[in-house]
Design an enzyme around this catalytic site. Structure first.
Site, PDB file in Angstrom:
ATOM      1  N   VAL A   1      45.310  44.472  42.018  1.00  0.00           N
ATOM      2  CA  VAL A   1      45.821  44.389  40.726  1.00  0.00           C
ATOM      3  C   VAL A   1      44.379  44.005  39.950  1.00  0.00           C
ATOM      4  CG1 VAL A   1      46.763  42.593  39.105  1.00  0.00           C
ATOM      5  CG2 VAL A   1      47.949  42.960  41.365  1.00  0.00           C
ATOM      6  N   HIS A   2      44.100  44.625  38.811  1.00  0.00           N
ATOM      7  CA  HIS A   2      43.088  44.151  37.868  1.00  0.00           C
ATOM      8  C   HIS A   2      42.981  44.723  36.474  1.00  0.00           C
ATOM      9  CE1 HIS A   2      41.801  48.465  38.645  1.00  0.00           C
ATOM     10  NE2 HIS A   2      41.225  48.415  37.471  1.00  0.00           N
ATOM     11  N   ARG A   3      44.076  45.366  36.069  1.00  0.00           N
ATOM     12  CA  ARG A   3      44.005  45.639  34.601  1.00  0.00           C
ATOM     13  C   ARG A   3      44.179  44.279  33.814  1.00  0.00           C
ATOM     14  NH1 ARG A   3      41.968  49.922  34.208  1.00  0.00           N
ATOM     15  NH2 ARG A   3      42.662  51.187  35.878  1.00  0.00           N
TER      16      ARG A   3
END
Ligand code: UD1
Ligand code: UDP
Length: 366
Positions: free
Chosen positions: A202-204
């Site tokens: 997850v990084h958005r």
């Protein structure tokens, strides 16, 4: 030809690995690292492990707001471009480093070659979408990874200098899978068996920066962990917000959720190919899941890679708009229930994109 390649973030180092070698057979390549990513596990590890030539310059711009980061890159890049007098600027993907280099080069009238031109999410609230649009419209050579990317460019009136080459990520995946088989022992290190775990990244910004969204995701992970083992290499942006919102405690206490630092490409490749499912908001990992024929649940409402969804191997979420996410239950149910429904079709080329791009650049067809 003197080619100046500008890289800055993890996926760009990876994408450059094979094309850089190919281009150096006939050209002088100078690599400028903007310093957007700087942790050892977000940058150095890829240069070492994938044999990417060391950057000739590191601008050490680091983190900041979009405007700060982009502006500082532009000021420093302008000085470099003026002193290096490149024949061409080579750029990858859709990060702030890509767009900063685009604006700087275009105003100095230096031709730009853009690898990974054309994917569109049709959502202009996404920073990467803005970066892609600007870069594609100012590039001289546009290398589209898929037919859909070609169509998107055509629909925006971009026809000159556009080439369908296939996706360099597939080249890399094929080449480095063999290396990963030889060198990665990540499953032993983590005590995992093949096809026994879900791999999550997850990084958005919209998944991490708002507490409501990040908590919905981590709560969903906690819920499914009673049945599933999750491996979660934590991106530094996500690390920052997990700390800020005090979400680490519950995750840390759960022995079925293995939080690890970001890993190198070989370990990631091995983890990807041996995962039962992948949950991600990464554009690169969505494609790698597809190459590996691993079902993918994408934590987003749209994707630049709709081919993977249409083929039935990737699924998206409906119902969250800018800054507001859907509920935890929808995330957990989707992760548990999603199974691929279509036949696998190769839409990303033949694994020879780097050769094709290099040939086009060498022949000067633009
Ligand atoms: C960037 C790209 C995104 C890409 C991603 C790949 C933009 C707008 N976004 O997002 O398209 O998918 O890289 O991973 O260009 N940080 C560290 N160490 C690092 C790098 C970052 O601690 O080495 C932390 C900093 O707190 C920073 C935050 O992560 O503020 C975000 O980094 P940034 O490069 O701005 O964006 P990414 O989320 O990494
Ligand atoms: N990746 C990696 N280690 C990790 C997480 C991802 O090597 O811990 C690789 C992943 O396999 C893919 C690339 O990084 O090749 C994707 O980069 P990222 O998710 O940072 O950015 P995006 O593709 O979304 O722009």
């Amino acid at each position: 030809m003197k080619i100046v390649t500008v890289l800055g973030a993890r996926p760009q180092f990876i994408k450059a690995a094979l094309l850089s070698k190919e281009l150096r057979k006939n050209n002088q390549e100078i690599i400028i690292h903007t310093g957007q990513h700087y942790d050892i596990e977000m940058s150095d590890v890829f240069f070492k492990e994938m044999g990417i030539p060391e950057p000739d310059f590191n601008l050490k711009v680091g983190s900041g707001s979009h405007a700060q980061q982009t502006a500082e890159m532009m000021i420093k890049l302008e000085k470099c471009f003026n002193s290096l007098t490149p024949d061409m600027i080579l750029l990858y993907g859709d990060t702030n480093s890509t767009m900063a280099a685009t604006l700087t080069a275009a105003k100095l009238e230096i031709p730009i070659a853009h690898v990974e031109a054309g994917p569109r999410m049709f959502d202009k609230s996404v920073p990467e979408e803005m970066n892609r649009i600007v870069t594609d419209h100012l590039s001289t050579l546009l290398f589209a990874p898929t037919k859909r990317s070609m169509e998107n460019l055509k629909n925006e009136g971009l026809k000159e200098g556009v080439h369908l080459t296939g996706d360099v990520m597939l080249d890399l995946f094929m080449y480095f899978s063999k290396e990963a088989d030889k060198h990665s022992n990540i499953l032993e290190r983590l005590g995992l068996k093949e096809k026994s775990y879900i791999l999550a990244t997850v990084h958005r910004a919209r998944n991490t920066d708002e507490k409501e969204n990040l908590k919905a995701i981590t709560d969903a992970f906690l819920e499914i962990s009673s049945e599933e083992t999750l491996i979660f290499p934590v991106h530094p942006r996500t690390n920052k917000f997990l700390k800020k919102y005090s979400l680490y405690d519950d995750l840390d206490r759960n022995s079925n959720i293995k939080l690890i630092k970001p890993v190198g490409y070989l370990d990631m490749n091995f983890l990807t190919r041996n995962a039962r499912k992948i949950v991600t908001d990464s554009g690169g990992l969505q494609r790698e899941a597809y190459f590996a024929q691993v079902p993918c649940i994408t934590l987003d409402t749209s994707t630049g890679w709709p081919e993977t969804v249409e083929a039935g191997w990737n699924t998206l979420f409906e119902g969250y708009k800018h800054k507001k996410f859907i509920e935890k239950d929808i995330i957990s149910k989707t992760i548990v229930n999603f199974e691929p429904v279509g036949e696998y079709r190769n839409v990303f080329g033949d694994g020879k994109a780097a050769y094709k791009i290099s040939d086009i650049i060498n022949e000067g067809i633009y």
